[in-house]
Design a protein around this motif. Structure first.
Motif, mmCIF file in Angstrom:
data_model
loop_
_atom_site.group_PDB
_atom_site.id
_atom_site.type_symbol
_atom_site.label_atom_id
_atom_site.label_comp_id
_atom_site.label_asym_id
_atom_site.label_seq_id
_atom_site.Cartn_x
_atom_site.Cartn_y
_atom_site.Cartn_z
ATOM 1 N N UNK B 57 0.890 -1.282 -0.047
ATOM 2 C CA UNK B 57 -0.167 0.125 0.076
ATOM 3 C C UNK B 57 0.870 1.221 -0.174
ATOM 4 N N UNK B 58 0.894 2.056 -1.153
ATOM 5 C CA UNK B 58 1.634 3.227 -0.986
ATOM 6 C C UNK B 58 0.768 4.419 -0.815
ATOM 7 N N UNK B 59 1.211 5.225 0.177
ATOM 8 C CA UNK B 59 0.452 6.542 0.548
ATOM 9 C C UNK B 59 1.270 7.697 0.286
ATOM 10 N N UNK B 60 0.816 8.539 -0.736
ATOM 11 C CA UNK B 60 1.048 9.748 -0.886
ATOM 12 C C UNK B 60 0.204 10.940 -0.199
ATOM 13 N N UNK B 61 0.372 12.047 -0.316
ATOM 14 C CA UNK B 61 -0.491 13.036 0.431
ATOM 15 C C UNK B 61 -1.715 12.822 -0.583
ATOM 16 N N UNK B 62 -2.910 12.604 0.350
ATOM 17 C CA UNK B 62 -4.203 12.696 -0.155
ATOM 18 C C UNK B 62 -4.617 11.219 -1.008
ATOM 19 N N UNK B 63 -3.773 10.260 -1.244
ATOM 20 C CA UNK B 63 -4.078 9.031 -2.047
ATOM 21 C C UNK B 63 -3.251 7.966 -1.561
ATOM 22 N N UNK B 64 -4.168 6.824 -1.555
ATOM 23 C CA UNK B 64 -3.242 5.678 -1.456
ATOM 24 C C UNK B 64 -3.546 4.689 -2.552
ATOM 25 N N UNK B 65 -2.561 4.068 -3.074
ATOM 26 C CA UNK B 65 -2.660 3.120 -3.961
ATOM 27 C C UNK B 65 -2.111 1.566 -3.469
ATOM 28 N N UNK B 66 -2.662 0.565 -4.198
ATOM 29 C CA UNK B 66 -2.389 -0.834 -3.851
ATOM 30 C C UNK B 66 -1.940 -1.466 -4.877
ATOM 31 N N UNK B 67 -0.487 -1.855 -4.866
ATOM 32 C CA UNK B 67 0.465 -2.402 -5.737
ATOM 33 C C UNK B 67 0.638 -4.005 -5.322
ATOM 34 N N UNK B 100 -1.976 4.520 7.576
ATOM 35 C CA UNK B 100 -1.394 5.732 6.687
ATOM 36 C C UNK B 100 -1.961 6.916 6.736
ATOM 37 N N UNK B 101 -3.405 7.026 7.222
ATOM 38 C CA UNK B 101 -4.203 8.176 7.444
ATOM 39 C C UNK B 101 -3.686 8.763 8.753
ATOM 40 N N UNK B 102 -3.368 7.952 9.644
ATOM 41 C CA UNK B 102 -3.076 8.632 11.004
ATOM 42 C C UNK B 102 -1.577 9.198 10.907
ATOM 43 N N UNK B 103 -0.834 8.550 9.966
ATOM 44 C CA UNK B 103 0.855 9.160 9.842
ATOM 45 C C UNK B 103 0.546 10.029 8.709
ATOM 46 N N UNK B 104 0.908 11.311 9.061
ATOM 47 C CA UNK B 104 0.945 12.534 8.016
ATOM 48 C C UNK B 104 1.829 12.502 6.972
ATOM 49 N N UNK B 105 2.838 11.762 7.057
ATOM 50 C CA UNK B 105 3.942 11.946 6.193
ATOM 51 C C UNK B 105 3.444 10.498 4.843
ATOM 52 N N UNK B 106 3.962 10.749 3.616
ATOM 53 C CA UNK B 106 3.869 9.629 2.810
ATOM 54 C C UNK B 106 4.695 8.359 2.907
ATOM 55 N N UNK B 107 4.561 7.186 2.666
ATOM 56 C CA UNK B 107 5.418 6.188 2.950
ATOM 57 C C UNK B 107 4.509 4.801 2.402
#
Lengths: 423, 124
Positions: B57-67, B100-107
């Motif tokens: 699960x990739x989390x960037x600001x405002x969106x998450x994508x599943x790879x 990922x929502x609780x964590x403000x940074x992307x990861x």
């Protein structure tokens, strides 16, 4: 582990990538194989002294390519091979090397190599033999043993397969999306053939052919690492793992087949099942069902049932129906008949089976299932006739042994009425 | 001090092990583990399924994508891990999404099923 065992392992695992790259350079299977052999010999000489290179595949590609080029040069009476000292320095430049060798091609290199062995111009047996030789690197002797033929016969089969492949031409241009999908499908089918060869020839848990099943799983995982988002490749991997998970339970002490519902489920390999179930879940998220996924889903329903009575036959029936729509085949219908017999009884299943007679009259399992259903319906004489046909069509000792048991059982049951049946 | 010891190896090599080789390695490793379990020092031990079983699960600001597949970037570092018992991959993905929502940074969160788990002997 012996001193060189780690080298053997490194060579085996690097083989598909290295052979794929060498095939791209030399555009000829034999030349690529020779170059790979040469690189392996060098590795065996220098790695024990210098330790393993950081990127074994890059090292082997570099050395293999040079030795191949050098061979051409030598034939033209030019320079000799580079000295060993120079080669042993290679490790320091590997990062660069890998770049120069154009590592980004490696996915299509491996796919091409696999596709060469899956070429539809080759009959199934040649596809399997070629893949085991070229991609997996099994010796001709090992492959001959798995096929129960002489080494000379296997050598000839492989030579013939190579000649056919080069006559048909190998596509070296980078495939577009449609080509790639087509190649993937052909390669998946070839991997399944390799697996089935091992699965059907297996006459005991420790059989040589178990190696073919392991090899097919390895190839399937390799393909999935290259194409991680292909649900059908996930399905294929899951299917192979699930079928192989039952290897230890499929035969009894006499080497006779044990049917799924009679197997000791504690002998099933739980780790393989866990991996397969994870793979199916991943595949399902794509909502692009295909034959491998459906077959894996069916196998998974068996794997999930701790007792045969807990099997979800209704769902299995539905999945077989989906498979019939996607890939109509009398064998699929025959399999569905088993689910139907559990849901609706032997009569309904027999009605379904009888429709397949003209297409499956030469198929062992058709007569085996027909016999079993007739037996359940207490039509002993017809059951015996069906089992007789089955035993004549058995392709291995385990199948024959299973039917013989059924016949013995039947003889015991129907003895009293035997006289009445006589005209 | 609690230490996490993370194991790295070439998967294409370890998956080429025969069953006998794999069994032997596991047996030898278990012998080492047992020694430390007996002193009460060793906590959970886990063996992961191959990376082909992973979902990321990739989390960037405002969106998450599943790879599909494992975490494959080299610019980020491993900072921690969770073990969670889920009924399905979707449930595990929901958990990762909440994190990922609780964590403000992307990861990224790689979700990998376990092949083997031993709870160990650490006091909580």
């Amino acid at each position: 582990m012996t001193d060189t065992a780690w080298i053997d392992l490194a060579l085996i695992s690097a083989r598909p990538q290295v052979m794929g790259a060498l095939l791209r350079y030399f555009r000829n299977l034999d030349q690529a194989e020779e170059a790979f052999q040469e690189a392996c010999l060098r590795a065996l000489k220098t790695w024990p002294k210098n330790g393993p290179p950081r990127d074994a595949a890059a090292w082997l590609i570099f050395v293999g390519r040079n030795s191949g080029i050098d061979k051409v040069r030598r034939q033209a009476r030019e320079t000799a091979l580079p000295p060993e000292e120079l080669l042993s320095d290679l490790e320091d430049h590997e990062g660069e090397l890998a770049e120069r060798l154009d590592g980004s091609h490696y996915r299509d290199d491996i796919l091409r190599l696999l596709f060469v062995c899956s070429n539809p111009v080759l009959p199934a047996t040649q596809q399997i033999a070629l893949a085991l030789r070229i991609v997996s690197g099994l010796s001709v002797r090992q492959i001959a043993r798995a096929f129960l033929v002489s080494e000379a016969a296997m050598e000839q089969r492989i030579t013939r397969a190579k000649a056919r492949v080069s006559a048909a031409g190998i596509a070296f241009e980078t495939p577009d999306a449609a080509d790639r999908a087509e190649r993937l499908a052909a390669v998946a089918a070839m991997i399944y053939l390799v697996f089935n060869e091992g699965y059907s020839a297996m006459n005991g848990p420790e059989g040589v052919s178990a190696d073919l099943c392991d090899e097919a799983i390895r190839l399937s995982r390799l393909l999935l690492r290259l194409f991680p988002a292909e649900p059908e490749i996930m399905g294929l991997t899951a299917l192979l793992l699930l079928q192989h998970s039952r290897a230890r339970a499929r035969f009894d002490a006499d080497g006779s087949i044990v049917l799924l519902e009679d197997q000791d489920r504690r002998l099933w390999n739980r780790q393989m099942i866990a991996e397969a179930l994870a793979m199916i879940e991943k595949a399902m998220r794509h909502r692009r069902p295909g034959p491998y996924q459906i077959q894996a889903a069916i196998a998974a329903l068996h794997a999930r049932a701790e007792q045969p009575e807990l099997t979800d036959w209704e769902e299995i029936d539905l999945l077989y129906q989906a498979l019939e729509r996607l890939q109509p085949s009398p064998v699929v219908t025959l399999n569905r008949a088993v689910a139907v017999s559990k849901r609706e009884g032997p009569e309904a299943a027999l009605a379904l089976v009888e429709q397949l007679g003209d297409r499956l009259s030469g198929y062992f399992y058709y007569h085996g299932l027909r016999g079993a259903l007739l037996k359940q319906l207490e039509r002993g004489r017809e059951a015996r006739a069906a089992f007789d046909r089955a035993i004549a069509l058995a392709t291995n000792a385990a199948e024959a042994a299973y039917i013989r048991k059924e016949l013995d059982h039947l003889a015991g049951e129907t003895e009293p009425t035997h006289a009445e049946e006589r005209p | 001090m609690l230490y996490a010891v993370l194991c790295y190896n070439d998967e294409s090599v370890t998956s080429a092990w025969s069953k006998e080789e794999d069994d032997r390695v596991m047996r030898d490793l278990t012998a080492v583990q047992r020694k430390y379990v007996e002193t009460g020092k060793l906590g959970p031990v886990a063996r992961l399924l191959p990376t082909t079983a992973a979902t990321t699960l990739r989390h960037k600001v405002g969106e998450t994508i599943v790879i599909d597949g494992p975490f494959a970037e080299t610019k980020e570092q491993l900072l921690g891990f969770y073990l969670i018992d889920c009924a399905s991959l979707d449930e595990a993905l929901d958990f990762a999404r909440e994190l990922s929502t609780a964590n403000p940074s992307s990861g990224s969160y790689e979700i990998r099923p376990l092949a083997l788990f031993k709870p160990g002997e650490l006091p909580s």
